[in-house]
Design a protein around this motif. Structure first.
Motif, PDB file in Angstrom:
ATOM      1  N   LYS A   7       0.828  -1.200   0.000  1.00 29.44           N
ATOM      2  CA  LYS A   7       0.000   0.000   0.000  1.00 29.44           C
ATOM      3  C   LYS A   7       0.872   1.263   0.000  1.00 29.44           C
ATOM      4  O   LYS A   7       0.564   2.255  -0.653  1.00 29.44           O
ATOM      5  CB  LYS A   7      -0.894  -0.022   1.247  1.00 29.44           C
ATOM      6  N   ALA A   8       1.964   1.193   0.759  1.00 23.64           N
ATOM      7  CA  ALA A   8       2.821   2.381   0.905  1.00 23.64           C
ATOM      8  C   ALA A   8       3.677   2.626  -0.327  1.00 23.64           C
ATOM      9  O   ALA A   8       4.238   3.706  -0.476  1.00 23.64           O
ATOM     10  CB  ALA A   8       3.706   2.223   2.138  1.00 23.64           C
ATOM     11  N   GLY A   9       3.798   1.607  -1.201  1.00 23.85           N
ATOM     12  CA  GLY A   9       4.557   1.834  -2.429  1.00 23.85           C
ATOM     13  C   GLY A   9       5.931   1.192  -2.477  1.00 23.85           C
ATOM     14  O   GLY A   9       6.773   1.594  -3.281  1.00 23.85           O
ATOM     15  N   ALA A  10       6.162   0.190  -1.626  1.00 22.28           N
ATOM     16  CA  ALA A  10       7.433  -0.533  -1.720  1.00 22.28           C
ATOM     17  C   ALA A  10       7.464  -1.342  -3.009  1.00 22.28           C
ATOM     18  O   ALA A  10       6.416  -1.656  -3.589  1.00 22.28           O
ATOM     19  CB  ALA A  10       7.601  -1.460  -0.511  1.00 22.28           C
ATOM     20  N   ASP A  11       8.677  -1.687  -3.456  1.00 22.28           N
ATOM     21  CA  ASP A  11       8.818  -2.472  -4.692  1.00 22.28           C
ATOM     22  C   ASP A  11       8.987  -3.963  -4.426  1.00 22.28           C
ATOM     23  O   ASP A  11       8.747  -4.784  -5.310  1.00 22.28           O
ATOM     24  CB  ASP A  11      10.029  -1.967  -5.481  1.00 22.28           C
ATOM     25  N   GLY A  12       9.455  -4.314  -3.247  1.00 24.15           N
ATOM     26  CA  GLY A  12       9.673  -5.720  -2.938  1.00 24.15           C
ATOM     27  C   GLY A  12       9.771  -5.925  -1.440  1.00 24.15           C
ATOM     28  O   GLY A  12       9.819  -4.964  -0.661  1.00 24.15           O
ATOM     29  N   LEU A  13       9.784  -7.192  -1.052  1.00 21.40           N
ATOM     30  CA  LEU A  13       9.806  -7.560   0.363  1.00 21.40           C
ATOM     31  C   LEU A  13      11.005  -8.460   0.670  1.00 21.40           C
ATOM     32  O   LEU A  13      11.399  -9.283  -0.157  1.00 21.40           O
ATOM     33  CB  LEU A  13       8.536  -8.345   0.727  1.00 21.40           C
ATOM     34  N   LEU A  14      11.532  -8.266   1.871  1.00 19.48           N
ATOM     35  CA  LEU A  14      12.517  -9.198   2.435  1.00 19.48           C
ATOM     36  C   LEU A  14      11.839  -9.874   3.603  1.00 19.48           C
ATOM     37  O   LEU A  14      11.239  -9.192   4.440  1.00 19.48           O
ATOM     38  CB  LEU A  14      13.700  -8.426   3.029  1.00 19.48           C
ATOM     39  N   LEU A  15      11.955 -11.186   3.682  1.00 23.08           N
ATOM     40  CA  LEU A  15      11.296 -11.873   4.797  1.00 23.08           C
ATOM     41  C   LEU A  15      12.258 -12.849   5.459  1.00 23.08           C
ATOM     42  O   LEU A  15      12.687 -13.830   4.844  1.00 23.08           O
ATOM     43  CB  LEU A  15      10.043 -12.612   4.318  1.00 23.08           C
ATOM     44  N   ALA A  16      12.585 -12.561   6.708  1.00 19.99           N
ATOM     45  CA  ALA A  16      13.407 -13.457   7.526  1.00 19.99           C
ATOM     46  C   ALA A  16      12.499 -14.212   8.489  1.00 19.99           C
ATOM     47  O   ALA A  16      11.556 -13.639   9.014  1.00 19.99           O
ATOM     48  CB  ALA A  16      14.417 -12.647   8.330  1.00 19.99           C
TER      49      ALA A  16
END
Lengths: 299, 299
Positions: B96-105
């Motif tokens: 929603k905020a406009g990030a391009d990708g996610l990192l998930l640990a």
């Protein structure tokens, strides 16, 4: 008897699907522990899933517990957090809410140095002002306390006890001798890891910090009292009845198994916080079988 | 170039003594990264201290970053959390905020099973709908991904990359061959652990997830470009200039050293979140010396 001796029973914290505390069910767990005569309650320990709850949820849980048990059974509450600020806030709140003592585990993300853990404990002990037990649980925190660090921490006036994991070599007596040599008189060395409780208590451990006692306080107390009295034969007999359950605790992790026990006992259907998954049906059947010897009058 | 390739620079998240984001300082860090021409920003990674911030603080940090860099440099954001509920919420918010990708640990308290990690990633990937990088960081999460689990996760449509820790045997090429054999075409295998970046990139690693590039993006980009071009001699030369700093990263942990670098560069006085302690003055002097070869035009 001081606060950190005997049987400390660790209840689950029941949370519903909307993330809200099921306070009546929590109080039901607590009533069973009080009725059995456990020496203390370890609220919001690892079994209580403290690591998965917000500070606000933890404060609500503590208030529901105090409402239920105040003046009847001493209440020790876990105040561990990834930051010192949050742990201090929880420790101050615990005192204000009427807890009797604190459990503090060095939760970590970046691996911590001994100095960082020392300063963290010093700050939280000062904020809480209550008797505090060092929660030495490398399996969850990934931090291992050296005897030197325990000795340094034991000099802080309200750091009163340590909860040790089971020693790899099972030499409880030797470990306790070493720790007592470097800690003040009255500093209480107790153990968690339910399958080692009998040996830990028979060797003179001050306290059994017990997962299973959160739901099965009666047989856990019987095991505690037999061991404290040095009645090895009776302790062996009760521990033998627990053995199938200990095997499942080791296979699945006691946290997962406890949710299944709550359901089997008819206390309520609650699930662990995701990502932790409940046991599969086939495993649930094995828990039912393991519980049988413990639900008979024999124990 | 896809999102998870080249140089991904991981900024610190600057927090003041009252626990508030210093958004101007964050934007100063980000401007340096954008100006240097890094390929992406790894916001709220381990270096960004995501584990120590509340979900609200993380959402505020992301908005400050988007305001600064949107449309200029792709923004990847860490959404790891101890519970799936929180990680899902952060993933939805990131989109929603406009990030391009996610990192998930896979942050953990109770050690997680492979199935639990799989279900967690599946849920968070579905919630976020953005390209997602598996953040394989056993040093902080205490969870180690098997090649089998990476292969299972890579079948989830928006799981696009993995950030690997440096292999114990330094056999980057062998590890990448194994992982490429079990993952779809285009699945990007990159590395963190700054002192292994040169070798990882020379061996064909897709991405350097770089701590140091959060504050020293120019020499980090020079090292990246030389390595990507297969110019081993130039890469060795630049890596050699970094070597004293790599030694301090290994000795103290890069997270602690980065706060000292920020201060030495005159960017601002910020401290790590307690219980993490800042470096002692004597160690700070060593960081100053280690920085000298990197602050000269030669790199």
């Amino acid at each position: 008897m001081t606060l950190f001796t005997g049987l400390s029973a660790f209840p689950l914290t029941p949370i519903d699907d909307e993330g809200q505390l099921k306070s009546e069910l929590l109080q039901r767990f607590l009533e069973r522990i009080v009725a059995a005569g456990a020496d203390s309650i370890g609220l919001l320990g690892s079994t209580g899933g403290y690591a998965y709850l917000t500070p606000e949820e933890r404060k609500r849980t503590l208030r529901a517990a105090v409402d239920c048990v105040a003046g009847r059974t001493p209440l020790v509450v876990g105040v561990g957090a990834l930051t010192t600020d949050v742990a201090e806030d929880l420790a101050r709140d615990a005192r204000k809410a009427g807890a009797d003592g604190l459990l503090l585990a060095p939760m970590s993300y970046q691996p911590l140095t001994d100095d960082e853990v020392f300063r963290h404990f010093e700050a939280v002990a000062a904020a809480g002002e209550l008797p505090l037990c060092i929660y030495n649980n490398p399996g969850t925190t990934k931090f291992t306390f050296s005897p030197d660090l325990i000795a340094r921490l034991a000099e802080i006036s309200n750091v009163a006890a340590v909860k040790m994991p089971l020693p790899a070599d099972s030499d409880y007596a030797g470990e306790m001798r070493s720790l007592r040599a470097v800690t003040p008189d009255g500093f209480a060395v107790g153990y968690s890891g339910d399958w080692g409780a009998k040996d830990a208590l028979l060797a003179g451990g001050a306290c059994w910090y017990s997962v299973v006692a959160g739901l099965l306080p009666e047989p856990a107390l019987a095991l505690t009292r037999a061991s404290q009295a040095g009645n090895a034969a009776e302790a062996e007999r009760i521990d033998h009845a627990f053995a199938p359950l200990w095997a499942l605790f080791r296979e699945f992790g006691s946290f997962r198994v406890m949710f299944t026990i709550a359901e089997i006992l008819g206390l309520g259907r609650i699930t662990p916080p995701r990502p932790i998954l409940p046991l599969e049906p086939a495993s649930r059947e094995r828990v039912e079988v393991a519980l049988r010897p413990l639900l008979q009058d024999a124990v």
